[in-house]
Design an enzyme around this catalytic site. Structure first.
Site, PDB file in Angstrom:
ATOM      1  N   PRO A 426     -47.005 135.681  22.697  1.00 61.45           N
ATOM      2  CA  PRO A 426     -46.383 136.331  23.849  1.00 61.45           C
ATOM      3  C   PRO A 426     -46.787 137.801  23.939  1.00 61.45           C
ATOM      4  CG  PRO A 426     -44.797 136.080  22.084  1.00 61.45           C
ATOM      5  CD  PRO A 426     -46.013 135.308  21.668  1.00 61.45           C
ATOM      6  N   HIS A 427     -46.899 138.283  25.164  1.00 57.64           N
ATOM      7  CA  HIS A 427     -47.243 139.690  25.398  1.00 57.64           C
ATOM      8  C   HIS A 427     -45.964 140.513  25.226  1.00 57.64           C
ATOM      9  CE1 HIS A 427     -49.720 142.938  27.147  1.00 57.64           C
ATOM     10  NE2 HIS A 427     -48.576 143.351  27.685  1.00 57.64           N
TER      11      HIS A 427
END
Length: 978
Positions: A426-427
């Site tokens: 995930p960013h």
């Protein structure tokens, strides 16, 4: 174009059609619970300040130990603390556009589907910290008796209270996007960097020309005040105070604004939907009707372009397009059309706007498309509740939510940590606990953080999902992405596996045992064979824990507590005070009868077994046994409250009167009433109504034929005057001047002046007050000076423009008798006057005042700025009521003897009888009167009368009235004084 009625009919058909297409849930009830737990606890990983569980115990190299696990604790505006709140996405800025919206949607879900929300942990996650077990399957759960959703949102509302600082100050952003995005480090590290690299002290933004963000802030705080009240009433009150601040701020704005430091978030589409939502929540929190009226004042429609204030959008529902929730709230407030509109939106834009696999087909399809799946599914859940179909979730809900959780061709979950295949990259800066400034896919999520619960933006084609940290359109999520997902998961859980909701006993207002043998206390929480009820009187248990003891019967005074317990997981309670004393009687302050002519006294307390008694001047008023008493004469009145088993309580009040004295009459049967009026005024005019009505007669007596139980007549002092003397106009000619010029007038009778209008000479208003002192002269003799109350300066006098001021006089200007007078300003503001154009004739009031001119001797036609003179002469009171009563059960009817009846037949009469004041005697011929007491002693005597008012000096008791002529008794009657 489809007509509205046709569209709504079509929507009604669709609502029933879609109810047929329900679907078996793809996941187990435990898996849905886990998904809700994860997506809720996600917000704890977004906390700015302290207690961020993602960052727990994290201390980057080179950072002071005091900052261990803490994020941006020094956010402030000068010395004003702005720490707390939520980081927006995988970064650390606090954006108002998403933060206020997200918190409201999270609470709205709990408000609508409370049975779907669990309590696994405490606000500070102490159970997980102590055990070191951070997973859903682990042993770290340690509930605190408060639903987890409220623990999470409280961190936000703590910050919102700071944002809505007061009615004129509103903060809406902390931090800037560009500096924040320059380093790939945790918030613990970033706060120590330079400002250019996202460090502190971060920029703060306040007082936008925006109604949307303060409205969502106010709505959230109002809703939190309602939902959190069972757990902390003081905090609930604090939330409500700042909700009203947000309301006051939003009320002054009619615009929307975006992020101030670039294009990170555009302005909201429409502020009116958010404002309406705030008003609705304030109504539900306060029960103040004006908020409801304001919420419903906005028009609604299905879509934009129809001229309505609030509308839906086929684009979908998100932080900037939120008409759906405002329309839903209007429906809850009772707007039936809103229910129809929401039905059309759901059917036309959502249920009939899907891909082949059932997913929603609109919204932003490249950046965060899955939030629209969740958001619209939540609106569908609310729609189902509104229409009473929520027992079975619509197929649309499962199609969209199950896809997000992993029911797709790739078995790809889009919630970090859920399922066998979830986003691994995930960013998000904090999830990796890495401070090496290297945003690469080789970063791994530590075990503690793996069940993060973040829903990433994802894609509607699972096979094309790019699980890459730098592909942020796919792998970044945010607080607004999760908000409606949490709500719809809670709805599913409320159907599949409802939790025992947190109920709080409500014992009501304190009560008294007076007049009763027992009181049944009711917890008002229904029996479910799970919760237990324990009752205490003080610290003594009077009913041990029981699953059925919803009520308790008490027979003695005390402080009783009902404790509600649910399997030891949580406990709530309420208490009530039961007294054995009657409440105090407070009849209020001294009252004067004039205008109005009657006063209503109220003992106040009501209760089973309560009895009431009234006295006037310490004499019992027979027949007056109601809680209230209407008085129309002066005296000292006492109200007495009694009940068996308790000492009586009483209160008194003094009533004075400017009214003439009314002589009422009570008859035992229909007949001629003998009514009278007496006083120093007159002539007296008798009317059928308190105002207007028909003039019946003029005089001190009136003898109408009556048959109704009570007939009220009204008497007016025809000599009283309540008028205003006015000039014909205020457009006077000639140059404007300023000076101490007043008026001369002739009074035809005594009167007072309580108010008048003036044109004070005001060059400019600088915050000063306006007042005038007038001297009253009769000839050359100064009678008195009168100073008006001060009024705030609001306008100037210049040229032909002037501002009149109304002046009131605390001490009325007293014109003592008929004669000639002058009224001249002597202090305070000088008055404007005009050199010509005076017309005093229309200021005259016939029989009262004749204004003859100005006090100036060198300008006889000048006009000073004095007009609209309010004059009172005589009592100036309202009409006095006089009562004719027909009541065969009245005490006088019961004590009237045959002798009295015989005397009345001969034309002799005494009324009222009995009386607590005076009696009136009428005789067909001249007689001498002797009043004898019960011992046969003469106490009063009168000679040569045919009419007589007597008895005011008699003590309570029975008396004999002996009537004689030439020393011979010709008639005897009995009377009672009480």
């Amino acid at each position: 174009m489809i007509k509205k009625t046709s569209l709504l009919l079509f929507a009604y058909l669709i609502v029933f059609t879609h109810q047929l297409f329900s679907q078996t849930p793809y996941f187990t009830s435990t898996e849905y619970k886990k998904a809700l737990w994860m997506t809720t606890r996600f917000y704890g990983g977004q906390r700015s300040g302290d207690n961020n569980w993602l960052l727990y115990n994290h201390l980057p190299s080179g950072v002071d130990a005091s900052l261990r696990g803490k994020a941006f604790i020094a956010d402030k505006d000068g010395t004003y603390d702005l720490s707390g709140g939520w980081h927006d996405c995988g970064d650390h800025v606090k954006f108002g556009q998403t933060e206020f919206y997200s918190a409201y949607m999270l609470l709205k879900g709990y408000a609508e589907f409370p049975a779907g929300y669990g309590d696994y942990y405490a606000y500070d996650y102490q159970g997980y910290k102590t055990s070191g077990s951070w997973s859903f399957e682990g042993t770290g759960h340690a509930p605190n008796g408060i639903p987890d959703i409220l623990d999470e949102v409280k961190h936000a509302t703590d910050f919102f209270i700071k944002c809505a600082k007061d009615a004129t100050t509103f903060y809406y952003q902390v931090g800037q996007g560009d500096p924040d995005h320059k380093q790939w480090v945790t918030a613990v590290k970033m706060q120590t960097l330079s400002v250019a690299n996202g460090g502190q002290t971060r920029a703060t933004y306040k007082n936008p020309n925006d109604a949307s963000m303060p409205s969502f802030c106010g709505a959230t705080l109002a809703l939190m005040s309602r939902l959190y009240r069972p757990y902390d009433a003081a905090y609930a009150d604090l939330c409500l105070v700042h909700a009203k601040y947000a309301y006051d701020y939003a009320k002054t704005k009619t615009s929307t604004v975006g992020s101030p430091d670039g294009s990170f978030y555009a302005a909201n589409d429409n502020y009116k939907d958010d404002y309406s939502t705030m008003c609705a929540e304030l109504f539900w929190a306060t029960n103040t009707a004006s908020y409801k009226t304001e919420a419903l004042s906005f028009s609604i429609s299905t879509a934009p372009g129809q001229g309505a204030d609030i509308y839906g959008k086929n684009y979908g529902f998100d932080y900037s397009n939120n008409g759906d929730i405002a329309i839903y709230n209007q429906a809850l407030l009772g707007n039936t059309y809103a229910k129809d509109v929401l039905n059309s939106i759901v059917n036309s834009f959502y249920l009939n706007n899907t891909r082949s696999d059932g997913q929603f087909n609109d919204g932003n399809t490249s950046w965060g498309p899955l939030r629209y799946n969740a958001n619209t599914a939540f609106i569908v859940a609310l729609w189902q509740k509104l229409y009473g179909t929520s027992a079975t979730p619509n197929k649309y809900i499962y199609d969209n939510i199950d896809y997000i959780l992993g029911k797709n061709s790739s078995n790809q979950s889009f919630v970090v940590g859920f399922g066998t295949k979830s986003p691994a990259h995930p960013h998000h800066r904090n999830v990796y606990l890495s401070d090496a400034n290297t945003p690469v896919n080789s970063l791994a999520i530590p075990a503690k953080n793996q069940q993060f619960g973040l829903m990433v933006g994802g894609t509607r084609n699972a096979g094309s999902f790019n699980d890459n940290l730098e592909t942020y359109t796919h792998t970044e999520g945010g607080i607004d992405y999760n908000a409606c997902l949490v709500g719809v998961l809670a709805y599913i859980n409320s159907v599949l596996s409802p939790v025992v909701t947190h109920s709080t006993p409500s014992l009501g207002a304190d009560q008294s045992l007076c007049g009763k043998t027992s009181i049944v206390l009711n917890s008002n929480v229904n029996v479910d064979n799970i919760k237990t009820y324990t009752w205490k009187n003080g610290t003594t248990i009077v009913q041990a824990a029981s699953k059925t003891a919803k009520t308790l019967t008490v027979t003695s005074a005390g402080t009783y507590t009902c404790i509600l317990d649910s399997l030891g997981i949580w406990s709530t309670q309420d208490e009530i005070v039961i007294t054995s004393t009657l409440p105090a009687v407070n009849l209020g302050a001294t009252k004067q009868l004039c205008n109005p002519a009657t006063a209503t006294l109220d003992i106040g307390a009501s209760g089973t077994g309560y009895t009431y008694q009234w006295k006037k001047n310490n004499v019992v008023l027979l027949g007056e046994t109601s809680k209230t008493l209407v008085v129309h004469k002066s005296g000292t009145y006492i109200g007495i409250l009694s009940a068996t088993g308790c000492p009586s309580t009483s209160g008194s009040v003094t009533i004075t009167s400017l009214l003439p004295n009314a002589g009422n009459d009570t008859l035992c049967s229909a007949g001629i009433a003998n009514l009278s009026i007496s006083g120093s005024g007159g002539p007296y005019q008798w009317y059928t109504a308190a105002t207007n009505g028909t003039l019946l007669t003029t005089g001190t007596t009136y003898k109408p034929a009556v048959s109704a139980p009570v007939t009220t007549y009204y008497v007016q002092d025809g000599g009283s005057v309540n008028v205003t003397a006015v000039p014909s106009n205020t457009g006077f000619t000639g140059p404007q001047n300023a000076g101490s010029i007043g008026i001369t007038f002739t009074a035809a009778k005594a009167f007072t002046i309580t108010q008048l209008k003036v044109l004070p000479y005001v060059y400019s208003c600088n915050g000063e007050n306006v007042f005038v002192t007038f001297d009253l002269f009769q000839g050359t003799t100064k009678l008195a000076s009168y100073t008006s109350s001060s009024v705030v300066c609001t306008g100037t006098q210049s040229g032909t423009t002037f501002t009149p001021y109304t002046l009131n006089f605390p001490t009325a200007i007293n014109i003592p008798a008929a004669g000639s007078y002058t009224l001249t300003p002597s202090a305070g503001n000088q008055l404007v006057w005009y050199s010509g154009g005076a017309d005093y004739t229309t200021m005259d009031v016939s029989g009262v005042i004749d204004v003859t001119g100005p006090t100036s001797t060198y300008q006889p036609n000048s006009f000073p700025g004095i007009y609209d003179i309010k004059i009172l002469s005589g009592s100036g009171c309202a009409r006095t009521p006089v009562y004719a009563v027909v009541n065969s059960n009245y005490p006088s009817c019961k004590i009237t003897t045959d002798i009295n009846t015989s005397a009345q037949a001969k034309g002799y009469n005494i009324y009222p009888n009995p009386s607590n004041e005076t009696f009136r005697l009428t005789s067909p011929s001249t007689v001498d009167i002797t009043i004898m007491n019960a011992l046969g002693q003469a106490v009063e005597s009168f000679s040569n009368i045919t009419e007589l008012n007597f008895g005011q000096h008699l003590k309570p008791g029975m008396y004999y009235v002996i009537m004689s002529q030439d020393g011979l008794t010709i008639q005897t009657m009995n009377i009672i004084k009480y």
